[in-house]
Design a protein around this motif. Structure first.
Motif, mmCIF file in Angstrom:
data_model
loop_
_atom_site.group_PDB
_atom_site.id
_atom_site.type_symbol
_atom_site.label_atom_id
_atom_site.label_comp_id
_atom_site.label_asym_id
_atom_site.label_seq_id
_atom_site.Cartn_x
_atom_site.Cartn_y
_atom_site.Cartn_z
ATOM 1 N N ALA A 270 15.964 -32.106 -14.544
ATOM 2 C CA ALA A 270 16.444 -33.485 -14.599
ATOM 3 C C ALA A 270 17.737 -33.611 -13.820
ATOM 4 C CB ALA A 270 16.651 -33.928 -16.049
ATOM 5 N N GLY A 271 17.996 -34.801 -13.345
ATOM 6 C CA GLY A 271 19.225 -35.090 -12.614
ATOM 7 C C GLY A 271 19.119 -36.457 -11.969
ATOM 8 N N ARG A 272 20.250 -37.113 -11.875
ATOM 9 C CA ARG A 272 20.234 -38.460 -11.300
ATOM 10 C C ARG A 272 19.950 -38.396 -9.803
ATOM 11 N NH1 ARG A 272 25.120 -40.015 -8.877
ATOM 12 N NH2 ARG A 272 26.924 -38.659 -9.234
ATOM 13 N N SER A 273 19.658 -39.537 -9.222
ATOM 14 C CA SER A 273 19.329 -39.606 -7.805
ATOM 15 C C SER A 273 20.480 -39.063 -6.967
ATOM 16 C CB SER A 273 19.048 -41.064 -7.415
ATOM 17 O OG SER A 273 18.741 -41.158 -6.040
ATOM 18 N N GLY A 274 20.142 -38.157 -6.048
ATOM 19 C CA GLY A 274 21.157 -37.554 -5.201
ATOM 20 C C GLY A 274 21.771 -36.292 -5.746
#
Length: 595
Positions: A270-274
């Motif tokens: 998981a991880g936010r965009s960018g």
């Protein structure tokens, strides 16, 4: 023996000693010359590296400059003196010793001199041992020197009350490869959580820059916390480019160790965009697709990352393809479980039926687009009807039971929240969580656990991109710098035959159930090695009345797609028939079905 013979003997011994000495001199001189020729270029390289580091980091904020200085010192120490210089130093030392010690002195003086020499040698040995044990050779930068001074107990005690930190006291700070580490004693009004919430007060007391990453976690003993200032990284200066020789996921920024994630685990990335989610997953996808007993399946509705791997993985990029491949995977899983030998816990991967890693790229999109897909199914008497099908039940079934069948699910998402980015049936099955930078602490808790922040797993504070926290039950909350694997490197990888159930061999265990349809007039045999068909047939047989197809999903625990395929196979073989109202029942009268 005459005097001439004595001199002759002395000359022979002298000539022998001279030859031996000259030979030893020549060999030692050649050895030193060879070593100097070999190691002096390393000193020049170290000087150039230091000049580059000073140009990049003139103030010495990062550890790049310190690493270059250490390497230069080490390179210089490894270059031996030339033989003439070594002999000159030795002769000078012997001359000085002779001048001091050769004159006659008292016995007492000789005794005390011997004691002094022994004490000096012992102290020198201890000093060398201590220096060898301190292999880091770290020197604080100007910023670190100021922080170390303000972390001293005297300075902290004088200013803590003014900054709202009364009742806390620091221990002795240490400079490490990962930054400054300092223990903090807490009185009865303080806890680790409360100290973490007072991070702004700590930053003000230390005069630390706003961008400096700070961690507060529980200490090794009750009543103590540990304060970590990330002024350095153990991964600084290392080449993070992925190559087949450097196949690790990344480098631990605290210990400098290579970090790997083994196959066979259910993964959440998981991880936010960018944040670098796709780049971080590429080394893992390579491992999952490499080798004769490994196969990779990618579900990617964005059609970006999956396109890079379509020459060595099976890629589903439309909702219908997603449902088809999940049906195949669920059927393969049930088939393997049905023929798994008694007493064996997990399937043994083979080239014909390998370990399958199922990667769902951007799970939120799959949950939305592949949740209600129209499909045409048979309704009896040659008629068809349109039904809505979803890929989620099959994926949830794979998450729950796939590990024993060596079919592992990896879920990737930008929005790690339950029922938005991660199905609630899949989230509890995750064994390893890889979390890059996320936006909120709530998202970090979903990925890394409800106790994440209390134990230092602060993924919302990670820099972007390429830094991750990996929680597998063994690692500490130390950030990992992930390796960079370029798209061109992925495209250039050797081709592999993508997995498909149509190409998988049929394996029938000795005690696997066989469905036999017996007719009086024309006996024929229909064999169903498929576990889904056996479960559907058993559910229909044990029912007191005809069963509707939609009820079989609940009775068998299979997905709608698996039930539909099983019913189609059973009706085609004649083992199951439809009643006029569309329900299903086994063949009656003079026909019987036995398992």
């Amino acid at each position: 023996m005459s005097q001439s013979q004595v001199w002759r003997t002395h000359r022979q011994y002298a000539a022998t000693a001279a030859r031996w000495t000259a030979d030893r001199w020549r060999k030692e001189s050649e050895r030193r010359s060879a070593l100097r020729a070999e190691r002096k270029p390393l000193v020049r390289d170290a000087r150039r590296a230091l000049a580059t580091a000073r140009a990049v980091d003139p103030e010495g904020v990062t550890s790049l400059r310190h690493r270059a200085e250490r390497e230069l010192r080490t390179a210089r120490r490894r270059v031996p003196d030339p033989m003439w210089l070594f002999a000159s130093k030795t002769a000078a030392a012997l001359g000085a010793a002779g001048y001091v010690w050769l004159p006659e002195v008292s016995v007492r003086m000789w005794v005390w001199s011997a004691v002094a020499v022994v004490a000096t040698v012992t102290a020198l040995s201890v000093w060398i041992a201590v220096r060898e044990r301190d292999t880091t050779g770290l020197k604080p930068t100007a910023e670190e020197s100021a922080l170390l001074k303000r972390l001293q107990p005297q300075h902290w005690k004088e200013h803590a009350e003014q900054r709202g930190l009364a009742g806390t006291l620091t221990g002795r700070p240490r400079l490490t490869e990962a930054g400054i580490v300092c223990a903090v004693r807490l009185d009865g009004t303080w806890t680790t959580t409360k100290l973490r919430s007072a991070e702004d007060h700590i930053r003000a007391l230390l005069g630390a820059r706003t961008s400096l990453r700070m961690q507060v976690k529980a200490g090794k003993q009750g009543g103590w916390a540990e304060l970590i200032l990330r002024t350095r990284s153990a991964a600084d200066g290392d080449d993070l480019t992925w190559t087949p020789e450097r196949r690790s996921l990344g480098i631990d920024t605290v210990t400098g160790e290579q970090v790997t994630v083994p196959l066979g685990e259910r993964l959440l990335i998981a991880g936010r965009s960018g944040a670098g989610k796709s780049v971080a997953s590429r080394p893992l996808l390579y491992d999952a697709s490499e080798g004769a007993t490994n196969a990779l399946v990618i579900i990617d509705l964005k059609r970006v990352e999956g396109r890079l791997w379509d020459h060595r993985a099976r890629v589903a990029s439309t909702p219908h393809e997603v449902i088809d491949v999940t049906d195949e995977l669920e059927t393969e899983m049930l088939d393997r479980l049905s023929i798994l030998p008694k007493g064996q816990d997990t399937w043994t991967p083979t080239p014909g039926r390998p370990r399958i890693t199922v990667v769902v790229d951007e799970g939120a999109e799959v949950m939305t687009a592949a949740d209600s897909v129209p499909y045409e199914v048979e309704a009896g008497e040659g008629k068809t009807r349109t039904v809505k099908r979803s890929a989620l039940p099959a994926l949830e079934s794979i998450a729950r039971m796939g590990r024993a069948a060596c079919i592992d699910l990896w879920w990737m998402t930008q929005k790690p929240t339950i029922n938005d980015g991660i199905p609630k049936q899949i989230a509890p099955q995750i064994g390893v969580s890889i979390c890059l930078a996320v936006r909120t602490p709530a998202e970090a808790r979903v990925v890394l656990g409800e106790d994440a922040q209390a134990k230092g797993w602060n993924a919302d504070e990670l820099p972007v991109p390429g830094v991750a926290l990996i929680r597998d039950g063994k690692r500490k909350p130390d950030p990992v710098k992930v390796r960079y694997m370029d798209k061109s490197v992925v495209i250039a990888l050797p081709d592999r035959t993508p997995w498909s159930r149509a190409t998988a061999p049929t394996v029938q265990a000795a005690d696997a159930p066989t469905l036999t349809l017996v007719k009086d007039t024309a006996p024929e045999t229909a064999t169903a090695s498929d576990g889904a068909a056996a479960r559907v047939l058993k559910a229909i047989e044990t029912a007191d009345e005809p069963v509707r197809q939609k009820d079989l999903v609940t009775l068998t625990g299979l997905s709608k797609g698996a039930v539909s395929k099983a019913v189609k196979a059973l009706t085609a073989s004649g083992a199951v028939v439809r009643t006029p109202d569309g329900a299903l029942t086994v063949t009656r009268g003079d026909e019987s079905a036995a398992a």
